[in-house]
Write an enzyme that holds these catalytic residues in place. Sequence first.
Site, short mmCIF file in Angstrom:
data_model
loop_
_atom_site.label_atom_id
_atom_site.label_comp_id
_atom_site.label_asym_id
_atom_site.label_seq_id
_atom_site.Cartn_x
_atom_site.Cartn_y
_atom_site.Cartn_z
N ASP A 1 40.18 46.30 33.27
CA ASP A 1 38.84 45.84 33.56
C ASP A 1 37.82 46.70 32.79
O ASP A 1 38.01 46.97 31.61
CB ASP A 1 38.62 45.89 35.08
N TYR B 1 28.51 36.46 39.52
CA TYR B 1 28.55 37.72 40.28
C TYR B 1 28.00 38.91 39.49
O TYR B 1 27.33 39.78 40.07
CB TYR B 1 29.97 38.01 40.77
N TYR C 1 28.20 47.69 36.27
CA TYR C 1 27.38 46.47 36.21
C TYR C 1 25.98 46.65 35.65
O TYR C 1 25.42 45.74 35.06
CB TYR C 1 27.35 45.81 37.59
N HIS D 1 43.68 38.67 37.52
CA HIS D 1 42.87 39.82 37.13
C HIS D 1 43.49 41.14 37.57
O HIS D 1 43.19 42.18 36.99
CB HIS D 1 41.47 39.67 37.72
#
Length: 312
Positions: A102, A147, A230, A290
């Site tokens: 990720d 998201y 993020y 994922h």
Amino acid sequence: MDQIQHKFIEVQGLKLHVAEIGSGPNVVVFLHGFPEIWYSWRHQMVAVAGAGFRALAPDFRGYGLSEPPLEPEKASFGDLIKDLGALLDALGIDKVFLVAKDFGAFPAYSFSLLHQERVQGIVTLGIPYRPPSRPVKYHEDLPEGFYISRWQEPGRAEADFGRLDAKTVVRNIYILFSRSEIPIAAENQEIMDIVDPSAPLPPWFTEGDLEEYGSLYRKSGFRTALQVPYRSFKEELGTTDVIVKVPALLVMGEKDYVLKFPGIEEYIRSGKVKEYVPQLEIVYSPEGTHFIQEQSPDEVNRLILDFLKKHI
């Protein structure tokens, strides 16, 4: 898991938690994603140690048992890259293999660009390398309820997560992220509300695993974790040469929702990614999601070990 040792190492003024197993001259450092911590690599650490490698898995700053920075809202990918270098220095390690999942792929690849001489090879799961000139344009191509867009908005995820305990937040994200559809909320819905409270955990993720994650996030909270990754994606890392010159492996699950991000599947399957990572091998897992390293540990362990042995 009992044979995995745990230590705290001071790095750039913070005590970082590091899980470790195995010994030998060849070192593998595992870099987690979100909502993960060192524990997400439990299967891989035992496997590579059993094959004669030394395995290390740190919790990033502000994650799990690692101390948070004094100002979490100023945390950056640059911090993670410097932490990695300082951690290797503190342990007297000159060169490593990096295995990243990720968003962990970003510091892994960036570290190789900045310190090529210290990286023997890179394995990434679920995320291909993308140079700064090829960003994914989430906001232009996906609805407002995507998201990442929601979590980039200061305070929104904090309010959403704050309604629940840490264990339930992790549970919901594991359920959402193990599906093949991109998590997108309706206009008047929050991301946590997408998950039905009665929805079961993925079959490969136990209540014991969830408790382990929940306890670690109860310790750290999500304050730093929402900043990195993020709210740090547009950060400039100062890399001028963007071609990755070390051997690399990308493992993509065919059912990983990331493949549905705008342009990602075409970028990988067309081979465009190899223009930036010339020594890249790509492997697709038909049933992979994922969380492929937890979902299919035997398959992922085999792929990682084959790569490591090829490039020792």
